[in-house]
Design a protein around this motif. Sequence first.
Motif, PDB file in Angstrom:
ATOM      1  N   SER A 187      38.281 -12.785  -5.415  1.00  0.00           N
ATOM      2  CA  SER A 187      37.207 -11.868  -5.806  1.00  0.00           C
ATOM      3  C   SER A 187      35.875 -12.592  -5.957  1.00  0.00           C
ATOM      4  N   ASN A 188      35.887 -13.858  -6.339  1.00  0.00           N
ATOM      5  CA  ASN A 188      34.641 -14.624  -6.491  1.00  0.00           C
ATOM      6  C   ASN A 188      33.986 -14.937  -5.157  1.00  0.00           C
ATOM      7  N   ASP A 189      34.765 -14.863  -4.075  1.00  0.00           N
ATOM      8  CA  ASP A 189      34.243 -15.172  -2.744  1.00  0.00           C
ATOM      9  C   ASP A 189      33.977 -13.923  -1.911  1.00  0.00           C
ATOM     10  N   ASP A 190      34.042 -12.757  -2.548  1.00  0.00           N
ATOM     11  CA  ASP A 190      33.891 -11.502  -1.811  1.00  0.00           C
ATOM     12  C   ASP A 190      32.415 -11.170  -1.622  1.00  0.00           C
ATOM     13  N   HIS A 191      31.929 -11.415  -0.391  1.00  0.00           N
ATOM     14  CA  HIS A 191      30.557 -11.053  -0.031  1.00  0.00           C
ATOM     15  C   HIS A 191      30.558  -9.870   0.941  1.00  0.00           C
ATOM     16  N   GLN A 192      31.613  -9.091   0.861  1.00  0.00           N
ATOM     17  CA  GLN A 192      31.779  -7.934   1.733  1.00  0.00           C
ATOM     18  C   GLN A 192      31.592  -6.639   0.940  1.00  0.00           C
ATOM     19  N   ILE A 193      32.434  -6.388  -0.041  1.00  0.00           N
ATOM     20  CA  ILE A 193      32.378  -5.146  -0.801  1.00  0.00           C
ATOM     21  C   ILE A 193      31.257  -5.143  -1.847  1.00  0.00           C
ATOM     22  N   PRO A 194      31.139  -6.168  -2.716  1.00  0.00           N
ATOM     23  CA  PRO A 194      30.114  -6.106  -3.778  1.00  0.00           C
ATOM     24  C   PRO A 194      28.678  -5.922  -3.282  1.00  0.00           C
ATOM     25  N   PRO A 195      28.236  -6.616  -2.200  1.00  0.00           N
ATOM     26  CA  PRO A 195      26.853  -6.390  -1.756  1.00  0.00           C
ATOM     27  C   PRO A 195      26.604  -4.960  -1.280  1.00  0.00           C
ATOM     28  N   VAL A 196      27.599  -4.349  -0.659  1.00  0.00           N
ATOM     29  CA  VAL A 196      27.438  -2.979  -0.187  1.00  0.00           C
ATOM     30  C   VAL A 196      27.386  -2.026  -1.374  1.00  0.00           C
ATOM     31  N   ARG A 197      28.250  -2.249  -2.358  1.00  0.00           N
ATOM     32  CA  ARG A 197      28.191  -1.444  -3.589  1.00  0.00           C
ATOM     33  C   ARG A 197      26.814  -1.574  -4.244  1.00  0.00           C
ATOM     34  N   GLN A 198      26.315  -2.797  -4.309  1.00  0.00           N
ATOM     35  CA  GLN A 198      25.024  -3.037  -4.958  1.00  0.00           C
ATOM     36  C   GLN A 198      23.901  -2.325  -4.208  1.00  0.00           C
ATOM     37  N   PHE A 199      23.918  -2.397  -2.894  1.00  0.00           N
ATOM     38  CA  PHE A 199      22.890  -1.713  -2.117  1.00  0.00           C
ATOM     39  C   PHE A 199      22.961  -0.210  -2.328  1.00  0.00           C
ATOM     40  N   LEU A 200      24.168   0.356  -2.239  1.00  0.00           N
ATOM     41  CA  LEU A 200      24.307   1.800  -2.394  1.00  0.00           C
ATOM     42  C   LEU A 200      23.861   2.249  -3.783  1.00  0.00           C
ATOM     43  N   SER A 201      24.128   1.429  -4.787  1.00  0.00           N
ATOM     44  CA  SER A 201      23.666   1.738  -6.143  1.00  0.00           C
ATOM     45  C   SER A 201      22.143   1.780  -6.192  1.00  0.00           C
ATOM     46  N   LEU A 202      21.491   0.889  -5.450  1.00  0.00           N
ATOM     47  CA  LEU A 202      20.027   0.854  -5.411  1.00  0.00           C
ATOM     48  C   LEU A 202      19.448   2.203  -5.007  1.00  0.00           C
ATOM     49  N   ILE A 203      20.068   2.872  -4.038  1.00  0.00           N
ATOM     50  CA  ILE A 203      19.520   4.127  -3.529  1.00  0.00           C
ATOM     51  C   ILE A 203      20.120   5.349  -4.224  1.00  0.00           C
ATOM     52  N   GLY A 204      20.991   5.123  -5.199  1.00  0.00           N
ATOM     53  CA  GLY A 204      21.479   6.227  -6.018  1.00  0.00           C
ATOM     54  C   GLY A 204      22.933   6.611  -5.823  1.00  0.00           C
ATOM     55  N   ILE A 205      23.685   5.820  -5.063  1.00  0.00           N
ATOM     56  CA  ILE A 205      25.075   6.175  -4.767  1.00  0.00           C
ATOM     57  C   ILE A 205      26.007   5.399  -5.697  1.00  0.00           C
ATOM     58  N   GLN A 206      26.752   6.135  -6.517  1.00  0.00           N
ATOM     59  CA  GLN A 206      27.675   5.524  -7.467  1.00  0.00           C
ATOM     60  C   GLN A 206      29.139   5.770  -7.106  1.00  0.00           C
ATOM     61  N   ARG A 207      29.407   6.833  -6.356  1.00  0.00           N
ATOM     62  CA  ARG A 207      30.800   7.176  -6.047  1.00  0.00           C
ATOM     63  C   ARG A 207      31.236   6.437  -4.778  1.00  0.00           C
ATOM     64  N   VAL A 208      31.498   5.151  -4.947  1.00  0.00           N
ATOM     65  CA  VAL A 208      31.866   4.286  -3.822  1.00  0.00           C
ATOM     66  C   VAL A 208      33.340   3.921  -3.945  1.00  0.00           C
ATOM     67  N   HIS A 209      34.103   4.167  -2.883  1.00  0.00           N
ATOM     68  CA  HIS A 209      35.539   3.921  -2.875  1.00  0.00           C
ATOM     69  C   HIS A 209      35.851   2.891  -1.785  1.00  0.00           C
ATOM     70  N   ALA A 210      36.483   1.795  -2.165  1.00  0.00           N
ATOM     71  CA  ALA A 210      36.805   0.736  -1.204  1.00  0.00           C
ATOM     72  C   ALA A 210      38.288   0.748  -0.867  1.00  0.00           C
ATOM     73  N   LEU A 211      38.576   0.724   0.406  1.00  0.00           N
ATOM     74  CA  LEU A 211      39.941   0.587   0.884  1.00  0.00           C
ATOM     75  C   LEU A 211      39.974  -0.670   1.750  1.00  0.00           C
ATOM     76  N   ILE A 212      40.769  -1.653   1.343  1.00  0.00           N
ATOM     77  CA  ILE A 212      40.771  -2.959   2.004  1.00  0.00           C
ATOM     78  C   ILE A 212      42.116  -3.217   2.670  1.00  0.00           C
ATOM     79  N   ALA A 213      42.081  -3.515   3.950  1.00  0.00           N
ATOM     80  CA  ALA A 213      43.263  -3.982   4.676  1.00  0.00           C
ATOM     81  C   ALA A 213      43.019  -5.450   5.003  1.00  0.00           C
TER      82      ALA A 213
END
Length: 198
Positions: free
Chosen positions: A147-173
């Motif tokens: 989780s400390n090396d995850d530069h995939q999901i957290p940056p996208v969540r952070q960006f979406l939060s910037l523009i007002g999107i909070q309902r973000v669901h991640a599905l990881i394979a």
Amino acid sequence: MTTLLYLKTSANGERSRSAQLCERFIQQRFDAQPDTRLITRDLVTQPLPHLGAEQWDALRLPASECSAEQLAYRHLSDALIEEFESADTVVIALPLYNFGIPSQLKAYFDLLARAGVSFEFTETGPKGLLRDRDVYLIATRGGTLDSNDDHQIPPVRQFLSLIGIQRVHALIADGLDLSPDSREQSLLAAHQRMAEIA
């Protein structure tokens, strides 16, 4: 009728595992809600311009000071924001490339982020101006990440939060390239989770 916006980002085209998972998920949504309107934006076959000095100024200068090329970039940003706002649900294919997101998706985000349009600065920090909605991140990884090396999901969540999107669901394979068994187990788990969500 609801509208679903699907963002394709993989350089692998139809071989893309993120695209295959997204299309399976979207089909399940159609089965559950047949009147859904689908908008597909392929950021690889129809690439967007990456951010540079000219593009930076295009989104910040008064229109009267912009060149024709800069005005075209601004109009593209307007159109993408309007398209995003029209969607009730957004599905983003999110493969992991060299520990990060595809540059095509970053170019899309740079066009979506507009001070005074999609977010505003306040005394307590940025505030998103777009309406909240469900956004599904269908992420694929050849290996696994701490989780400390995850530069995939957290940056996208952070960006979406910037523009007002909070309902973000991640599905990881993940672990898709570790072994045939690992790939099979991960895809099976992803299919089960998608069926539950859809």
